[in-house]
Design an enzyme around this catalytic site. Sequence first.
Site, PDB file in Angstrom:
ATOM      1  N   GLU A 126       0.860  -1.167   0.000  1.00  0.00           N
ATOM      2  CA  GLU A 126       0.000   0.000   0.000  1.00  0.00           C
ATOM      3  C   GLU A 126       0.907   1.230   0.000  1.00  0.00           C
ATOM      4  O   GLU A 126       1.793   1.333   0.834  1.00  0.00           O
ATOM      5  CB  GLU A 126      -0.886  -0.028   1.258  1.00  0.00           C
ATOM      6  CG  GLU A 126      -2.254   0.601   1.069  1.00  0.00           C
ATOM      7  CD  GLU A 126      -2.195   1.965   0.438  1.00  0.00           C
ATOM      8  OE1 GLU A 126      -2.844   2.155  -0.594  1.00  0.00           O
ATOM      9  OE2 GLU A 126      -1.513   2.866   0.965  1.00  0.00           O
ATOM     10  N   ARG A 142      -0.066  -4.036  11.155  1.00  0.00           N
ATOM     11  CA  ARG A 142       1.362  -3.855  10.868  1.00  0.00           C
ATOM     12  C   ARG A 142       2.177  -3.454  12.086  1.00  0.00           C
ATOM     13  O   ARG A 142       3.389  -3.277  11.990  1.00  0.00           O
ATOM     14  CB  ARG A 142       1.537  -2.836   9.743  1.00  0.00           C
ATOM     15  CG  ARG A 142       1.184  -3.423   8.413  1.00  0.00           C
ATOM     16  CD  ARG A 142       0.772  -2.414   7.369  1.00  0.00           C
ATOM     17  NE  ARG A 142       0.081  -3.111   6.287  1.00  0.00           N
ATOM     18  CZ  ARG A 142      -1.190  -3.554   6.384  1.00  0.00           C
ATOM     19  NH1 ARG A 142      -1.899  -3.329   7.468  1.00  0.00           N
ATOM     20  NH2 ARG A 142      -1.733  -4.213   5.386  1.00  0.00           N
ATOM     21  N   HIS A 172      -7.201   3.451  12.375  1.00  0.00           N
ATOM     22  CA  HIS A 172      -7.041   4.861  12.738  1.00  0.00           C
ATOM     23  C   HIS A 172      -8.332   5.424  13.342  1.00  0.00           C
ATOM     24  O   HIS A 172      -8.290   6.388  14.103  1.00  0.00           O
ATOM     25  CB  HIS A 172      -6.579   5.673  11.526  1.00  0.00           C
ATOM     26  CG  HIS A 172      -5.237   5.240  11.031  1.00  0.00           C
ATOM     27  ND1 HIS A 172      -4.067   5.504  11.707  1.00  0.00           N
ATOM     28  CD2 HIS A 172      -4.874   4.483   9.964  1.00  0.00           C
ATOM     29  CE1 HIS A 172      -3.050   4.966  11.059  1.00  0.00           C
ATOM     30  NE2 HIS A 172      -3.510   4.332  10.004  1.00  0.00           N
ATOM     31  N   SER A 193       4.096   1.651  10.127  1.00  0.00           N
ATOM     32  CA  SER A 193       5.043   1.667   9.015  1.00  0.00           C
ATOM     33  C   SER A 193       6.028   2.827   9.124  1.00  0.00           C
ATOM     34  O   SER A 193       7.042   2.837   8.423  1.00  0.00           O
ATOM     35  CB  SER A 193       4.320   1.684   7.662  1.00  0.00           C
ATOM     36  OG  SER A 193       3.695   0.431   7.439  1.00  0.00           O
ATOM     37  N   CYS A 203       2.910  -0.339   4.573  1.00  0.00           N
ATOM     38  CA  CYS A 203       1.800   0.537   4.204  1.00  0.00           C
ATOM     39  C   CYS A 203       2.291   1.967   4.311  1.00  0.00           C
ATOM     40  O   CYS A 203       2.361   2.538   5.396  1.00  0.00           O
ATOM     41  CB  CYS A 203       0.580   0.350   5.071  1.00  0.00           C
ATOM     42  SG  CYS A 203      -0.673   1.537   4.572  1.00  0.00           S
ATOM     43  N   CYS A 210      -0.312   4.845   5.315  1.00  0.00           N
ATOM     44  CA  CYS A 210      -0.380   5.065   6.765  1.00  0.00           C
ATOM     45  C   CYS A 210       0.782   5.923   7.225  1.00  0.00           C
ATOM     46  O   CYS A 210       0.624   6.847   8.012  1.00  0.00           O
ATOM     47  CB  CYS A 210      -0.306   3.739   7.520  1.00  0.00           C
ATOM     48  SG  CYS A 210      -1.888   2.916   7.666  1.00  0.00           S
ATOM     49  N   CYS A 244      -5.625  -0.927   6.300  1.00  0.00           N
ATOM     50  CA  CYS A 244      -5.963  -1.191   7.703  1.00  0.00           C
ATOM     51  C   CYS A 244      -7.164  -0.285   7.985  1.00  0.00           C
ATOM     52  O   CYS A 244      -7.071   0.754   8.611  1.00  0.00           O
ATOM     53  CB  CYS A 244      -4.793  -0.880   8.624  1.00  0.00           C
ATOM     54  SG  CYS A 244      -4.089   0.751   8.435  1.00  0.00           S
ATOM     55  N   CYS A 284      -5.818   5.541   5.735  1.00  0.00           N
ATOM     56  CA  CYS A 284      -5.529   4.309   5.014  1.00  0.00           C
ATOM     57  C   CYS A 284      -6.794   3.559   4.659  1.00  0.00           C
ATOM     58  O   CYS A 284      -7.753   3.534   5.430  1.00  0.00           O
ATOM     59  CB  CYS A 284      -4.639   3.416   5.870  1.00  0.00           C
ATOM     60  SG  CYS A 284      -4.120   1.932   4.998  1.00  0.00           S
TER      61      CYS A 284
HETATM   62 NI1  NFE Z   1      -2.301   1.415   6.018  1.00  0.00          NI
HETATM   63 FE1  NFE Z   1      -1.589   0.710   8.896  1.00  0.00          FE
HETATM   64  C1  NFE Z   1      -1.656  -0.952   9.636  1.00  0.00           C
HETATM   65  C2  NFE Z   1      -1.571   1.593  10.467  1.00  0.00           C
HETATM   66  S1  NFE Z   1       0.471   0.724   8.709  1.00  0.00           S
HETATM   67  S2  NFE Z   1      -1.984  -0.282   6.938  1.00  0.00           S
HETATM   68  O1  NFE Z   1      -1.722  -2.060   9.990  1.00  0.00           O
HETATM   69  O2  NFE Z   1      -1.576   2.183  11.374  1.00  0.00           O
HETATM   70  O3  NFE Z   1       1.675   1.430   9.197  1.00  0.00           O
END
Ligand code: NFE
Length: 573
Positions: A14, A484, A68, A507, A552, A555, A64, A61
């Site tokens: 991603e 992640r 958030h 990430s 990702c 993110c 995931c 994102c």
């Molecule tokens: Ni966009 Fe995310 C996950 C978050 S990645 S996927 O799992 O927070 O860093």
Amino acid sequence: MSKRVVVDPITRIEGHLRIEAQMEGNKIAQAYSAGTMVRGIETILKGRDPRDAWAFAQRICGVCTLVHGIASVRSVENALNYSIPPNAQLIRNLMIGAQYVHDHVMHFYHLHALDWVDVVSALDADPKATSELAQSISSYPKSSPGYFADMKKKLKGFVESGQLGIFAKAYWGHPAYKLPAEANLMAVSHYLEALAWQRDVAKLHAIFGGKNPHPNFVVGGVPSPIDLNSDSAINAKRLAQVQGIISEMKTFVDQVYVPDTLAIAGFYKDWTTRGEGLGNFMTFGDFPEKGMDDPSSFLIPSGVILNRDLSTIHDIDMNAADQIQEYVAHSWYDYSGGKEKGLHPYDGETNLNYTGPKPPYEHLDVEQSYSWLKSPRWKGHSMEVGPLARVLMLYAKGHEQTKELVDMTLRTLDVPVTALFSTLGRTAARTLETKIIADNMQGWFDNLVANIKAGDTKTFNEKQWDPSSWPAEARGVGIMEAPRGGLAHYIVIKDRKIDNYQAVVPSTWNAGPRDPAGVPGAYEAALEDNHTLYDPKQPIEILRTIHSFDPCIACAVHVTDPEGEELVKVKIK
Ligand code: NFE
Ligand code: MG
């Protein structure tokens, strides 16, 4: 200048990630990881009602899809000392759990498997021998010779039409692919199965949160009323549907994902001695049995492991000014107090008016700034977060099921415990934690049903909704374990509005650039650990290790830059 291998963009992730590897012969001497898009969501949040923040933050994102949102409502609840009802806790656990199972299975089959599985070689497979192989490792019912003959025919159609479609642009035939044709056919068949399966499992989010991706949340609980007598609430029919989805998830994990991981890993044991990198691992913890204010009730504990030492777990204080800090020494940002300083997220800055040199570039200027990611550090240490960190933490804390699963895996592959600290260990850890979470989902669901049967249908504490009771100033941190890795949203509330908002995401920990002391991030360190490229023009080794983290970058950088350049070639200089 010695050779630099450039992979930009890294595909099957991603977001937009560039890797530059400085070569010594065919060995990677130094690796550099760059997020090539700029961030900005944190800036958009300033001045808004904290209760609305989740709806914006969740758009960081689409992979995931809910994390958030969860971290955001938890940050507000933490700032204002709000609690949520037990049913809301269980429903959130179920929704996060569903995210893990969905996300990890998709990562394995659709983003990572083709680093290990040669689709074109599957055309040489004997369907009968494939059926025997499949039945020798699993009781999954779709394993007859006829089933695999059909799958082979489907695949042949793709290849003969010259349109590999989703399978295009890989390094088919590369000698690094080690699976026999039958194992390739089995894995590609499950790739296609997983595409259909994920459509069903995403429905759990729709049942509790109205939709997927980006289900709904609310500060103080969950927005899913429970009423067994209503057609428009969580009722008996919906609960039966949820049970069906949990069972379907578990079947696929137990009968397909776990056996496939072990079968494929058996051919790649040389990947248990490379790709570790930092040896430092961190979790924030998640899946509370009671509440977020009682970490002793978390399924996944929080803590830090340094230098592989599983005998000492260090505590994390998310609020201490000198523990979690973000650096920008090698990022395309300035801090008002100077580029060398680290800032705790409560005092964090997202200043998009960077004045130094930035893209476009021929090569990354690795002595200066080279990424839109910041470099987060814990007490100055560079840390890896994610499935391997969580499995190690559970293992170190003596979690029974984790111990059994890890020991079974090491025994099956006949590798020592040090094999965990590697590219393959990271990938196996993701599979094992998926099973642990899928199994726990049944328990959360049973508890939810028991509460409802006992007459408790509360999912939201409405008394907390009134802002007139808020203090003039408040700050809080919402933590969670995203698929992640550890995720933390920091919020500062002033006069009922958001004064500062910082998301420190998994990430960013893993993919971030070097810090002021020159210490690399987790991706960089992993690539610098024993990577020799068989053919620098086809750097499949880089893909294997980077994909083992499941990057990702959306993110990590939070939003796209409309002027950002997109390069689509693997370049060798
Ligand atoms: Ni966009 Fe995310 C996950 C978050 S990645 S996927 O799992 O927070 O860093
Ligand atoms: Mg951030």
